[in-house]
Write a protein that holds these residues in place. Structure first.
Motif, PDB file in Angstrom:
ATOM      1  N   LYS A 112     -46.589 -44.776  47.559  1.00  0.00           N
ATOM      2  CA  LYS A 112     -48.048 -44.823  47.751  1.00  0.00           C
ATOM      3  C   LYS A 112     -48.495 -46.241  48.117  1.00  0.00           C
ATOM      4  O   LYS A 112     -49.275 -46.436  49.051  1.00  0.00           O
ATOM      5  N   LYS A 113     -47.992 -47.233  47.391  1.00  0.00           N
ATOM      6  CA  LYS A 113     -48.380 -48.617  47.665  1.00  0.00           C
ATOM      7  C   LYS A 113     -47.934 -49.060  49.054  1.00  0.00           C
ATOM      8  O   LYS A 113     -48.695 -49.673  49.796  1.00  0.00           O
ATOM      9  N   ARG A 114     -46.684 -48.730  49.415  1.00  0.00           N
ATOM     10  CA  ARG A 114     -46.173 -49.131  50.734  1.00  0.00           C
ATOM     11  C   ARG A 114     -46.917 -48.398  51.844  1.00  0.00           C
ATOM     12  O   ARG A 114     -47.217 -48.981  52.883  1.00  0.00           O
ATOM     13  N   PHE A 115     -47.246 -47.123  51.624  1.00  0.00           N
ATOM     14  CA  PHE A 115     -47.980 -46.380  52.640  1.00  0.00           C
ATOM     15  C   PHE A 115     -49.375 -46.977  52.836  1.00  0.00           C
ATOM     16  O   PHE A 115     -49.869 -47.077  53.951  1.00  0.00           O
ATOM     17  N   ILE A 143     -48.593 -36.517  51.707  1.00  0.00           N
ATOM     18  CA  ILE A 143     -48.328 -36.338  50.278  1.00  0.00           C
ATOM     19  C   ILE A 143     -47.292 -37.371  49.861  1.00  0.00           C
ATOM     20  O   ILE A 143     -46.123 -37.269  50.196  1.00  0.00           O
ATOM     21  N   HIS A 144     -47.741 -38.394  49.144  1.00  0.00           N
ATOM     22  CA  HIS A 144     -46.851 -39.471  48.720  1.00  0.00           C
ATOM     23  C   HIS A 144     -46.695 -39.514  47.214  1.00  0.00           C
ATOM     24  O   HIS A 144     -45.878 -40.249  46.693  1.00  0.00           O
ATOM     25  N   GLY A 145     -47.474 -38.724  46.491  1.00  0.00           N
ATOM     26  CA  GLY A 145     -47.447 -38.777  45.039  1.00  0.00           C
ATOM     27  C   GLY A 145     -48.202 -39.998  44.542  1.00  0.00           C
ATOM     28  O   GLY A 145     -48.714 -40.791  45.320  1.00  0.00           O
ATOM     29  N   TYR A 146     -48.254 -40.128  43.232  1.00  0.00           N
ATOM     30  CA  TYR A 146     -48.988 -41.250  42.654  1.00  0.00           C
ATOM     31  C   TYR A 146     -48.114 -42.072  41.709  1.00  0.00           C
ATOM     32  O   TYR A 146     -48.592 -42.995  41.065  1.00  0.00           O
ATOM     33  N   GLY A 147     -46.837 -41.741  41.643  1.00  0.00           N
ATOM     34  CA  GLY A 147     -45.926 -42.510  40.795  1.00  0.00           C
ATOM     35  C   GLY A 147     -45.981 -42.066  39.352  1.00  0.00           C
ATOM     36  O   GLY A 147     -46.975 -41.502  38.901  1.00  0.00           O
ATOM     37  N   SER A 148     -44.924 -42.309  38.634  1.00  0.00           N
ATOM     38  CA  SER A 148     -44.845 -41.881  37.238  1.00  0.00           C
ATOM     39  C   SER A 148     -45.829 -42.632  36.351  1.00  0.00           C
ATOM     40  O   SER A 148     -46.198 -42.156  35.282  1.00  0.00           O
ATOM     41  N   SER A 149     -46.291 -43.806  36.808  1.00  0.00           N
ATOM     42  CA  SER A 149     -47.248 -44.577  36.015  1.00  0.00           C
ATOM     43  C   SER A 149     -48.655 -44.004  36.109  1.00  0.00           C
ATOM     44  O   SER A 149     -49.511 -44.303  35.293  1.00  0.00           O
ATOM     45  N   GLY A 150     -48.883 -43.204  37.148  1.00  0.00           N
ATOM     46  CA  GLY A 150     -50.211 -42.626  37.339  1.00  0.00           C
ATOM     47  C   GLY A 150     -51.171 -43.540  38.080  1.00  0.00           C
ATOM     48  O   GLY A 150     -52.306 -43.172  38.345  1.00  0.00           O
ATOM     49  N   VAL A 151     -50.729 -44.758  38.415  1.00  0.00           N
ATOM     50  CA  VAL A 151     -51.601 -45.693  39.129  1.00  0.00           C
ATOM     51  C   VAL A 151     -51.108 -45.993  40.536  1.00  0.00           C
ATOM     52  O   VAL A 151     -51.714 -46.762  41.251  1.00  0.00           O
ATOM     53  N   GLY A 152     -50.037 -45.404  40.927  1.00  0.00           N
ATOM     54  CA  GLY A 152     -49.526 -45.599  42.277  1.00  0.00           C
ATOM     55  C   GLY A 152     -48.081 -46.018  42.276  1.00  0.00           C
ATOM     56  O   GLY A 152     -47.748 -47.064  41.734  1.00  0.00           O
ATOM     57  N   ASP A 188     -44.903 -34.465  53.812  1.00  0.00           N
ATOM     58  CA  ASP A 188     -44.528 -34.688  52.417  1.00  0.00           C
ATOM     59  C   ASP A 188     -43.463 -35.781  52.337  1.00  0.00           C
ATOM     60  O   ASP A 188     -42.392 -35.659  52.927  1.00  0.00           O
ATOM     61  N   LEU A 189     -43.755 -36.850  51.622  1.00  0.00           N
ATOM     62  CA  LEU A 189     -42.857 -37.994  51.520  1.00  0.00           C
ATOM     63  C   LEU A 189     -42.045 -38.013  50.222  1.00  0.00           C
ATOM     64  O   LEU A 189     -41.300 -38.960  49.974  1.00  0.00           O
ATOM     65  N   HIS A 190     -42.178 -36.968  49.408  1.00  0.00           N
ATOM     66  CA  HIS A 190     -41.406 -36.900  48.162  1.00  0.00           C
ATOM     67  C   HIS A 190     -39.902 -36.909  48.452  1.00  0.00           C
ATOM     68  O   HIS A 190     -39.469 -36.558  49.543  1.00  0.00           O
ATOM     69  N   ASP A 191     -39.120 -37.268  47.451  1.00  0.00           N
ATOM     70  CA  ASP A 191     -37.654 -37.243  47.508  1.00  0.00           C
ATOM     71  C   ASP A 191     -37.081 -38.195  48.551  1.00  0.00           C
ATOM     72  O   ASP A 191     -36.007 -37.955  49.108  1.00  0.00           O
TER      73      ASP A 191
END
Length: 148
Positions: free
Chosen positions: A49-52, A36-45, A4-7
């Protein structure tokens, strides 16, 4: 198994992934790992997520990725252990010095948030010894990626 990569900020997340990934592989794990990197508050990444995604494209000889219906998760199939974090910093430094020679001061200003002065100097010296970086003199030493 999951990581999990959150926080975490982007650099912490990549470093954390590398550490946990190598720990998991050192225990003989052969299955899939959900990152688990999430998808960002924009919902598009988001940034992680982009860096991963960029990171995984650069390390295809170390692991393969696939995706499922959850856009906040990447499935990783391990191949072999990842190089240590210094390897990542070396690549970042080489990319920074690839187009024009950079002074030590410019390099330190670029990387001071994540690396102290001695780490930066050590990495420059290692890259010089390996022949990946060359010194160019313009009143003071500047560093340029070899072959550029």
């Amino acid at each position: 198994m999951e990581i999990d990569l959150h926080d975490k900020n982007v650099n912490e997340a990549i470093n954390y992934f590398m550490t946990k990934y190598n720990e998991i592989l050192s225990k003989g794990f052969k299955g899939e790992i959900s990152v688990i990197h999430g998808y960002g508050s924009s919902g598009v990444g988001g940034k992680i997520k982009k860096r991963f995604k960029e990171f995984s494209e650069a390390y295809t000889s170390y692991f393969n990725v696939s995706y499922n219906n959850n856009i906040g998760i990447t499935i990783v199939k391990p191949i072999k252990q990842l190089p240590n974090y210094d390897f990542l910093f070396e690549n970042e430094l080489l990319n920074f010095c690839s187009e024009t020679p950079k002074s030590l001061n410019k390099i330190q200003n670029k990387f001071f948030k994540n690396h102290n002065s001695s780490e930066i100097k050590k990495t420059i010296n290692n890259l010089l010894k390996k022949g990946f970086l060359t010194e160019v003199y313009k009143k003071e030493p500047h560093y340029l990626k070899k072959g550029e």
